[in-house]
Design a protein around this motif. Structure first.
Motif, PDB file in Angstrom:
ATOM      1  N   LYS A   1       0.848  -1.174   0.104  1.00 29.64           N
ATOM      2  CA  LYS A   1      -0.053   0.078  -0.196  1.00 29.64           C
ATOM      3  C   LYS A   1       0.879   1.152  -0.052  1.00 29.64           C
ATOM      4  N   ASN A   2       1.868   1.265   0.908  1.00 32.94           N
ATOM      5  CA  ASN A   2       2.838   2.431   0.859  1.00 32.94           C
ATOM      6  C   ASN A   2       3.623   2.653  -0.531  1.00 32.94           C
ATOM      7  N   GLU A   3       3.879   1.478  -1.039  1.00 29.37           N
ATOM      8  CA  GLU A   3       4.464   1.742  -2.314  1.00 29.37           C
ATOM      9  C   GLU A   3       3.618   2.107  -3.468  1.00 29.37           C
ATOM     10  N   TRP A   4       2.322   1.467  -3.302  1.00 28.16           N
ATOM     11  CA  TRP A   4       1.326   2.228  -4.292  1.00 28.16           C
ATOM     12  C   TRP A   4       1.166   3.843  -4.105  1.00 28.16           C
ATOM     13  N   ILE A   5       0.849   4.152  -2.965  1.00 30.45           N
ATOM     14  CA  ILE A   5       0.700   5.257  -2.710  1.00 30.45           C
ATOM     15  C   ILE A   5       1.902   6.474  -3.151  1.00 30.45           C
ATOM     16  N   LYS A   6       2.967   5.823  -3.075  1.00 27.24           N
ATOM     17  CA  LYS A   6       4.336   6.581  -3.400  1.00 27.24           C
ATOM     18  C   LYS A   6       4.171   6.625  -5.013  1.00 27.24           C
ATOM     19  N   ILE A   7       3.699   5.568  -5.544  1.00 28.14           N
ATOM     20  CA  ILE A   7       3.740   5.610  -7.270  1.00 28.14           C
ATOM     21  C   ILE A   7       2.787   6.596  -7.575  1.00 28.14           C
ATOM     22  N   PHE A   8       1.482   6.669  -6.811  1.00 29.55           N
ATOM     23  CA  PHE A   8       0.578   7.709  -7.391  1.00 29.55           C
ATOM     24  C   PHE A   8       0.846   9.289  -6.630  1.00 29.55           C
ATOM     25  N   ALA A   9       1.910   9.341  -5.845  1.00 32.50           N
ATOM     26  CA  ALA A   9       2.074  10.766  -5.320  1.00 32.50           C
ATOM     27  C   ALA A   9       2.930  11.515  -6.467  1.00 32.50           C
ATOM     28  N   ARG A  10       3.399  10.727  -7.452  1.00 33.26           N
ATOM     29  CA  ARG A  10       4.193  11.300  -8.502  1.00 33.26           C
ATOM     30  C   ARG A  10       2.978  11.634  -9.790  1.00 33.26           C
ATOM     31  N   LYS A  11       3.234  12.663 -10.050  1.00 33.26           N
ATOM     32  CA  LYS A  11       2.307  13.219 -11.291  1.00 33.26           C
ATOM     33  C   LYS A  11       2.215  12.433 -12.460  1.00 33.26           C
ATOM     34  N   SER A  12       3.649  12.138 -12.781  1.00 31.47           N
ATOM     35  CA  SER A  12       3.941  11.385 -13.957  1.00 31.47           C
ATOM     36  C   SER A  12       3.128  10.066 -14.142  1.00 31.47           C
ATOM     37  N   SER A  13       3.136   9.354 -12.868  1.00 28.40           N
ATOM     38  CA  SER A  13       2.203   8.168 -12.887  1.00 28.40           C
ATOM     39  C   SER A  13       0.871   8.477 -13.611  1.00 28.40           C
ATOM     40  N   TYR A  14       0.179   9.493 -13.415  1.00 23.26           N
ATOM     41  CA  TYR A  14      -0.991   9.711 -13.899  1.00 23.26           C
ATOM     42  C   TYR A  14      -1.022  10.210 -15.419  1.00 23.26           C
ATOM     43  N   VAL A  15       0.271  11.001 -15.664  1.00 25.34           N
ATOM     44  CA  VAL A  15       0.407  11.533 -16.986  1.00 25.34           C
ATOM     45  C   VAL A  15       0.518  10.279 -17.992  1.00 25.34           C
ATOM     46  N   TYR A  16       1.228   9.108 -17.737  1.00 20.99           N
ATOM     47  CA  TYR A  16       1.444   7.980 -18.567  1.00 20.99           C
ATOM     48  C   TYR A  16      -0.034   7.333 -18.753  1.00 20.99           C
ATOM     49  N   LEU A  17      -1.013   7.593 -17.891  1.00 24.67           N
ATOM     50  CA  LEU A  17      -2.320   6.825 -18.160  1.00 24.67           C
ATOM     51  C   LEU A  17      -2.856   7.732 -19.233  1.00 24.67           C
ATOM     52  N   ILE A  18      -2.920   8.962 -18.958  1.00 25.68           N
ATOM     53  CA  ILE A  18      -3.692  10.077 -19.780  1.00 25.68           C
ATOM     54  C   ILE A  18      -2.975   9.871 -21.334  1.00 25.68           C
TER      55      ILE A  18
END
Lengths: 285, 312
Positions: A6-23
């Motif tokens: 869960k911690n790691e997952w939160i850290k991945i999505f605390a970065r904007k780039s993680s959303y950018v790739y999806l978009i």
């Protein structure tokens, strides 16, 4: 362990780039759908002219969502691999680069557990990208080309041998999707290993992408050399992409079972190297 | 007998043929602030990294609150909080998210109230929901302490904690540490800033070239050996006359600092005699200053001795 993931997952999505790739994937899908639609209008127009001549009996090809998935969406999966490599490489090396790895490893968890939680989290993210791509691909495809066409028969094969086989659009897509997964996981594992070994963020991302590109180029070269050197087929590169087996059952004397076994062996090797080196390492970052 | 908060036995680290740390042992009691002192490169950070098991030990044992770190890693680590070198955080997350992140990694559950309480303790209430990249070094240092304290550890380890802090920040930090120690938490601090150790710690050891070469408490350290020479400054009405008088006593190492003050090296018990002699000869003395030997002097003294011994 769940808490760590869960911690790691939160850290991945605390970065904007993680959303950018999806978009970005969704944007590519739209562009792909537009282009594919235009392409069919042009071809469709040409075909109608031929049909009006009366000299051709070809039935007019209408693209369906499954047809779109098979061509455009499966093409965009390369970007899923690319973005995965970037996120995976960054994940560990950023912890070393920012020095946060020290704070992470002085917790009441064994090192391998922390590393494993990271491994799970990045692979989950990778799967999320893939599922997102397919889901949005299905929606966008349905909007552009309408639903249906799952059972439409298509003929594949003849790429590497003379044998052809008949399958359906839907069947072809599902098979390719399943065959794509082991390659994705293995490339993620390679990137994960490289970033654990190198610690340097830029180097890890760079080498990861390099491996990704070189592997597609090399596999072509290797395929040519396979005839001459029998042992080449035990290397990782000719075996990284299982999706070629959706066209032909045997490619250069290799089968999907053979390639998959080779992948599993390399997978285990890489995992052992990664976890062993991480467990033994002195953290001086 | 109660366990010591931290016990280190014969810790050593070998890299190649070099012994970076050589047989270092010490104990820290609960509620004690303990200093690990030494010049840069002496092996302080290596010792700390071995205690928190970021670095493998070549030899030696570490017990945290009586728990052997080798046989019961998780339990031992759950009783320890640390900042290793700089307080590093995930800059793209808020201070609060960072704390939550570490709170999730504790074996004993940490309540919302506990996090709020700690945030209040380190005075970060106003900034805790801002991203860490907006924090000053002092704020990051405080967040580091918060992170180390979250899970109620028996000991916190701080590696060079005042690095980069301004004097105001250092003073506040010192007060924080004292408050913690009063609550029964042991604190291990490493520093090359000797004056800092002197102000903060109850007890300290000096590390030089990987070896523990001196161990003392600050209070014993203050009553320096009687026979040792000290710098004494006499403020007098006339330096010239005073120097002449002292020459008659065959004391020649007198330095004239100004018209009104002289400086000389004396053992402690001689000061009163000199004073009496001067007063008898009608010199008006308005002030006698004995420069207290600071830890710094002792440190340099001790490390120099060590070096001389090595040369011999």
């Amino acid at each position: 362990m769940i808490k760590l993931i869960k911690n790691e997952w939160i850290k991945i999505f605390a970065r904007k780039s993680s959303y950018v790739y999806l978009i970005l994937l969704v944007v590519f899908l739209f562009i792909g759908a537009f282009a594919y639609d235009k392409l069919f209008h042009v071809i469709g127009g040409a075909m109608t002219e031929v049909a009006a001549d009366g000299s051709s009996t070809a039935t007019e090809e209408q693209p369906s969502v499954w047809n779109f998935l098979n061509t455009v969406v499966l093409g965009i999966t390369s970007f899923v691999t690319l973005f995965s490599v970037i996120v995976v490489s960054q994940n560990i090396s950023a912890e070393f680069g920012d020095g946060t790895i020290k704070q992470l490893l002085i917790r009441p968890y064994k090192r391998w557990k922390i590393l494993l939680s990271k491994y799970f989290a990045v692979n989950l993210y990778s799967l999320l990208l893939l599922i997102g791509l397919v889901a949005f691909g299905f929606i966008i495809g349905s909007i552009f080309f309408g639903t249906g066409g799952f059972h439409k028969e298509i003929v594949t094969g003849g790429l590497f041998s003379d044998a052809v086989k008949t399958t359906t659009e839907g069947g072809q897509f599902i098979q390719t999707f399943i065959y794509y997964l082991p390659g994705l996981i293995l490339i993620n594992t390679i990137s994960f290993m490289l970033s654990t070994l190198f610690k340097n963020q830029a180097l890890a991302v760079g080498v990861g992408i390099f491996v990704l590109f070189i592997s597609s180029t090399l596999s072509g070269i290797f395929t040519m050399l396979l005839d001459r050197y029998e042992w080449f087929k035990y290397l990782i590169f000719p075996n990284l992409d299982l999706t070629i087996y959706t066209y032909d059952d045997t490619v250069n004397g290799m089968t999907v079972g053979f390639s998959f076994t080779v992948m599993v062996v390399y997978y285990l090797l890489f995992m052992i190297i990664t976890f062993y080196s991480f467990q033994k390492r002195d953290i001086v970052a | 007998m109660a366990n010591s908060a931290l016990e280190v036995q014969a810790l050593s680290k070998r890299i190649g043929n070099k012994l970076i740390v050589d047989g270092v042992s010490f104990q820290i009691q609960k509620g004690e602030i303990f200093g690990l002192l030494g010049p840069n490169g002496a092996g302080k950070t290596t010792i700390i990294r071995m205690i928190v098991s970021l670095i493998n030990r070549t030899g030696g044992k570490v017990f945290i609150d009586g728990t052997d770190i080798d046989s019961n890693f998780s339990e031992a680590m759950n009783k320890l909080g640390a900042i290793v070198e700089n307080p590093e955080f995930y800059k793209y997350m808020t201070g609060y998210q960072n704390l939550k992140h570490y709170a999730r990694m504790s074996l004993s559950p940490i309540s919302q109230e506990r996090i709020d309480e700690i945030v209040k303790l380190v005075d970060l209430e106003n900034a805790i929901h801002q991203k860490v990249k907006t924090y000053s070094l002092g704020m990051r240092q405080r967040l580091g302490v918060a992170q180390a304290l979250l899970h109620n550890p028996s000991i916190i380890i701080l590696d060079e904690p005042t690095n980069g802090l301004d004097p105001q920040g250092i003073r506040e930090f010192r007060q924080h540490l004292r408050t913690l120690a009063d609550q029964g938490i042991a604190v291990l601090i490493s520093s090359h800033l000797l004056s800092e150790i002197e102000l903060m710690c109850d007890r300290y050891v000096i590390i030089e070239k990987g070896k523990l070469i001196h161990s003392a408490s600050i209070h014993e350290g203050n009553d320096v050996e009687q026979e040792q020479l000290r710098e004494v400054i006499f403020t007098v009405n006339s330096s010239e006359t005073a120097i002449k008088l002292l020459k008659n006593l065959s004391i020649s190492n007198v330095v004239k600092k100004s018209e009104q003050s002289i400086m000389l090296m004396l053992p402690y018990e001689e000061i009163a005699k000199i004073n009496a002699h001067l007063v008898k000869n009608e010199i008006a003395i308005s002030e006698i200053t004995v420069t207290r030997k600071t830890l710094e002097d002792r440190f340099i003294e001790i490390t120099n001795q060590q070096e001389e011994m090595a040369v011999k």
